[in-house]
Design a protein around this motif. Structure first.
Motif, PDB file in Angstrom:
ATOM      1  N   PRO A   1      12.376  -5.436  15.810  1.00  0.00           N
ATOM      2  CA  PRO A   1      12.719  -6.292  14.670  1.00  0.00           C
ATOM      3  C   PRO A   1      12.853  -7.754  15.068  1.00  0.00           C
ATOM      4  O   PRO A   1      13.458  -8.093  16.077  1.00  0.00           O
ATOM      5  CB  PRO A   1      14.051  -5.706  14.195  1.00  0.00           C
ATOM      6  CG  PRO A   1      13.942  -4.253  14.532  1.00  0.00           C
ATOM      7  CD  PRO A   1      13.221  -4.236  15.860  1.00  0.00           C
ATOM      8  N   GLY A   2      12.219  -8.603  14.272  1.00  0.00           N
ATOM      9  CA  GLY A   2      12.211 -10.042  14.520  1.00  0.00           C
ATOM     10  C   GLY A   2      10.977 -10.524  15.256  1.00  0.00           C
ATOM     11  O   GLY A   2      10.697 -11.716  15.291  1.00  0.00           O
ATOM     12  N   SER A   3      10.219  -9.590  15.842  1.00  0.00           N
ATOM     13  CA  SER A   3       9.016  -9.967  16.593  1.00  0.00           C
ATOM     14  C   SER A   3       7.879 -10.326  15.643  1.00  0.00           C
ATOM     15  O   SER A   3       7.677  -9.668  14.629  1.00  0.00           O
ATOM     16  CB  SER A   3       8.537  -8.810  17.470  1.00  0.00           C
ATOM     17  OG  SER A   3       9.521  -8.437  18.387  1.00  0.00           O
ATOM     18  N   PRO A   4       7.118 -11.352  15.977  1.00  0.00           N
ATOM     19  CA  PRO A   4       5.931 -11.670  15.176  1.00  0.00           C
ATOM     20  C   PRO A   4       4.777 -10.747  15.571  1.00  0.00           C
ATOM     21  O   PRO A   4       4.682 -10.312  16.719  1.00  0.00           O
ATOM     22  CB  PRO A   4       5.629 -13.113  15.544  1.00  0.00           C
ATOM     23  CG  PRO A   4       6.140 -13.241  16.944  1.00  0.00           C
ATOM     24  CD  PRO A   4       7.343 -12.341  17.034  1.00  0.00           C
ATOM     25  N   VAL A   5       3.906 -10.480  14.627  1.00  0.00           N
ATOM     26  CA  VAL A   5       2.704  -9.696  14.901  1.00  0.00           C
ATOM     27  C   VAL A   5       1.684 -10.633  15.530  1.00  0.00           C
ATOM     28  O   VAL A   5       1.548 -11.783  15.110  1.00  0.00           O
ATOM     29  CB  VAL A   5       2.150  -9.087  13.588  1.00  0.00           C
ATOM     30  CG1 VAL A   5       0.825  -8.394  13.827  1.00  0.00           C
ATOM     31  CG2 VAL A   5       3.165  -8.128  12.993  1.00  0.00           C
ATOM     32  N   GLY A   6       0.970 -10.155  16.526  1.00  0.00           N
ATOM     33  CA  GLY A   6      -0.062 -10.960  17.169  1.00  0.00           C
ATOM     34  C   GLY A   6      -1.213 -11.255  16.216  1.00  0.00           C
ATOM     35  O   GLY A   6      -1.332 -10.651  15.152  1.00  0.00           O
TER      36      GLY A   6
END
Length: 170
Positions: free
Chosen positions: A48-53
């Motif tokens: 959670p909170g991670s951006p998608v590449g």
């Protein structure tokens, strides 16, 4: 000679004690029915909170999708994956509630049955196991589910529908 006999008896007693402890542990795990281990879930890299590449792909309907256009429910499935096939009915029910534009399904390998089930309720991409969408999500496991917010960041991830904070369809 008496020392040798005492040592053999002591080692024997220690082995019996170890065996009893092992059987007790196995019995306890069976009683828990695997609940002690819980659902470990897939090895999810994006938390959670991670951006998608970054990625760009084309759905089976010819629609262009990219990391900037995907939000909502994202599911990764693969051919020959029994847990994937068990997850599809729940996924499609939730996808119906979310609306087709808010759902992306990625199928790795050739699985006509999964594609047929997912196509009416989700934008479907069929790609290799190491395709661009899987790479953008750093996804190496199926089934894997992600919930993306409007900022295209991961809100939740897991291997079961229960892992995602979605409104019930009941």
């Amino acid at each position: 000679m008496s020392y040798l006999t005492a040592a053999v008896v002591l080692v024997g007693l220690l082995c019996v004690f170890n065996l009893l402890l092992t059987f007790g542990l196995i019995r306890r795990l069976k009683q828990l029915g695997g609940a002690g281990a819980g659902h470990a879930g897939p090895p999810i890299a994006l938390r959670p909170g991670s951006p998608v590449g970054e990625f760009a792909a084309v759905t089976l309907d010819g629609e262009q999708v990219s990391h900037d256009t995907v939000e909502g429910l994202v599911g990764f499935f693969s051919a020959g994956c029994e847990p994937c096939h068990k997850l599809i009915p729940g996924f499609t029910a939730q996808a119906r509630a979310q609306g087709r534009q808010n759902v992306l399904a990625v199928v790795a390998g050739e699985d006509a049955e999964a594609v047929e089930a997912l196509s009416p309720v989700a934008r479907v991409i069929v790609e290799d196991f190491e395709g661009p969408v899987a790479g953008a999500f750093q996804n190496t496991w199926t089934p894997a589910l992600y919930l993306l917010g409007s900022d295209h960041r991961v809100v939740a991830a897991g291997g079961r529908m229960e892992d995602l904070p979605l409104a019930s369809t009941a």
